[in-house]
Write a protein that holds these residues in place. Sequence first.
Motif, PDB file in Angstrom:
ATOM      1  N   THR A  80       0.954  -1.090  -0.057  1.00  0.00           N
ATOM      2  CA  THR A  80       0.093   0.136  -0.070  1.00  0.00           C
ATOM      3  C   THR A  80       0.847   1.097   0.158  1.00  0.00           C
ATOM      4  OG1 THR A  80      -0.068   0.028   2.506  1.00  0.00           O
ATOM      5  CG2 THR A  80      -1.925  -1.173   1.389  1.00  0.00           C
ATOM      6  N   ALA A  81       1.969   1.223  -0.320  1.00  0.00           N
ATOM      7  CA  ALA A  81       3.066   2.296  -0.391  1.00  0.00           C
ATOM      8  C   ALA A  81       3.642   2.584  -1.617  1.00  0.00           C
ATOM      9  CB  ALA A  81       4.093   2.277   0.830  1.00  0.00           C
ATOM     10  N   THR A  82       3.216   1.957  -2.885  1.00  0.00           N
ATOM     11  CA  THR A  82       4.067   2.160  -4.056  1.00  0.00           C
ATOM     12  C   THR A  82       3.843   3.430  -4.692  1.00  0.00           C
ATOM     13  OG1 THR A  82       4.175  -0.365  -4.343  1.00  0.00           O
ATOM     14  CG2 THR A  82       4.219   1.085  -6.335  1.00  0.00           C
ATOM     15  N   LEU A  83       2.365   3.667  -4.762  1.00  0.00           N
ATOM     16  CA  LEU A  83       2.350   5.073  -5.355  1.00  0.00           C
ATOM     17  C   LEU A  83       2.832   5.956  -4.331  1.00  0.00           C
ATOM     18  CD1 LEU A  83      -1.321   5.223  -6.947  1.00  0.00           C
ATOM     19  CD2 LEU A  83       0.787   5.287  -7.946  1.00  0.00           C
ATOM     20  N   ALA A  84       2.677   5.909  -3.157  1.00  0.00           N
ATOM     21  CA  ALA A  84       3.399   7.043  -2.230  1.00  0.00           C
ATOM     22  C   ALA A  84       4.807   7.147  -2.540  1.00  0.00           C
ATOM     23  CB  ALA A  84       3.002   6.687  -0.755  1.00  0.00           C
ATOM     24  N   GLY A  85       5.436   6.122  -2.602  1.00  0.00           N
ATOM     25  CA  GLY A  85       7.016   6.061  -2.881  1.00  0.00           C
ATOM     26  C   GLY A  85       7.102   6.732  -4.285  1.00  0.00           C
ATOM     27  N   ALA A  86       6.271   6.544  -5.098  1.00  0.00           N
ATOM     28  CA  ALA A  86       6.607   7.305  -6.493  1.00  0.00           C
ATOM     29  C   ALA A  86       6.081   8.620  -6.543  1.00  0.00           C
ATOM     30  CB  ALA A  86       5.401   6.827  -7.605  1.00  0.00           C
TER      31      ALA A  86
END
Length: 340
Positions: free
Chosen positions: A69-75
Amino acid sequence: MNGYERTALVLRGERSDRPPVMLHNFMHAAREVGVTMREFRTDPAAFAQSYIHSIEKYSLDGIMIDMDTATLAGALGVPVELREHDPAVAVGAALNDLRAVDRLPRPDVAAYAPVQVWLEGVRRIAEYFHGAIFVRGNCDQCPFALATLVRGMEGWLMDILDPDLEAAAHALLEYCAEATSQFLRLMSQTGAHMLSNGDSAAGPSVVSPRIYRRFALPYERRIAALAHELGCSYTLHICGNTKAILADLATCGADALDLDYQTDVRLAHELMKNSMVFIGNLDPSAVVALGTPELVEAKSRELIDLFADTGRFILNAGCAIPATAPEANLRAIVRAAQSW
């Protein structure tokens, strides 16, 4: 009838020979083939093989393909802790003052390596099964939940209560909507049949129904509409007890709602039986991970029986199945559906 055909019938509101099973089991799938979470999010071959093994082992009709649940946030520049044996998590914020939202760089999620691993993994799975199973390419967070990560939970929840910051709040939501939309467009090119997002931070466990309707629902509708423009069906997932917003969720434009075990399933049935597919909603911990196979099968049958009058039902856990769930319990879910 194969898994794809069975699931596609249900999504069209038609009856299939039995309820399809589409599991949210990325941690469990990786553990069964000895893949660490670090390998899972960095190696598309390991990512794909984890799911392929699980689909074939348990004879699943469909699969929700997820990473964390953190991939878009990391992007989008949010600090992310990349754990060896657990999913990645956001551990900070990218925006310390909402008034500075216009200074954020334009989203380019395709440039973020984990996004490409996710996409390539879905592409490999879709090619491998060649239409035999239904592929749900999850696309991480909806705009509201993503804004919570970009701004930070505490700051975001304070900001949206300040009328003077409402314009800036919507500017951040537009920014996050662009990132979410980019991921949907990319995912739609992988061979996935369905797109989906999570928006749990917008649920009643976190914000009021009034806040949900003002800051989350309009963006959920836009994302669902985009999925349809891209030629895919769409599912929205929200954790927690969604009773207070169920009637609103029924208007979000999704083809299906993937809801947590805390949701009033009978109310969901009444609201959705003639218009939307219900996906869920076994308790992933107390039932699927910690229960006996007999309990898992009994709870699965309760859900199947409840939705037997409509057919708009896909059996799944209410959220991600823990890695430690016993093999016998996953087999019990499938057995309940296959013996209906």
